[in-house]
Design a protein around this motif. Sequence first.
Motif, short mmCIF file in Angstrom:
data_model
loop_
_atom_site.label_atom_id
_atom_site.label_comp_id
_atom_site.label_asym_id
_atom_site.label_seq_id
_atom_site.Cartn_x
_atom_site.Cartn_y
_atom_site.Cartn_z
N GLU A 111 47.66 17.69 65.16
CA GLU A 111 47.58 19.12 64.80
C GLU A 111 48.82 19.57 64.04
N THR A 112 49.98 19.09 64.47
CA THR A 112 51.24 19.43 63.79
C THR A 112 51.23 18.89 62.36
N CYS A 115 48.79 20.94 60.26
CA CYS A 115 49.38 22.25 59.94
C CYS A 115 50.43 22.11 58.84
N MET A 118 48.66 21.54 55.60
CA MET A 118 48.01 22.78 55.16
C MET A 118 49.04 23.72 54.56
N GLU A 119 50.22 23.81 55.19
CA GLU A 119 51.28 24.67 54.65
C GLU A 119 51.71 24.19 53.28
#
Length: 137
Positions: A111-112, A115, A118-119
């Motif tokens: 998940e990290t 994320c 995605m950033e």
Amino acid sequence: MSNESGNSSGVSSARARGRVVGVPKRCWCGELVIPLMSKSTANPNRRYFRCAFAVEKKLSNDNHAYKWVDEALLDEVEALSFRIGRLEQTILSERMEEERKKFEVFELKLETDICARMEDVVSEAKCEVKKALVLVF
């Protein structure tokens, strides 16, 4: 009950003081239990455990410890099988818990990473939008 078995059926009877599971160590009276061999015609040479006091006093049909060796050993094997089964379940549960924790750590890391990617994509998209807006104006 001297060195002969009074129990011709071949099965140890439950004594008034309670049935001992496994190999008996002591009789209810506190005396040691000793191994003997049957000399009866019904159970020739069959081994059994008997209270030393009852043997010494040549008691028969009493409440002192008496158990066939084969039955005692079968009880021991069954008890050990049960304990092994419980240990296997405990080990399996511990392994499953360890795997669950590893999965949670992996899931958090994934998940990290998602994320962070995605950033990066959003940041690149913003730059492209800014460039496009500058070109338009």
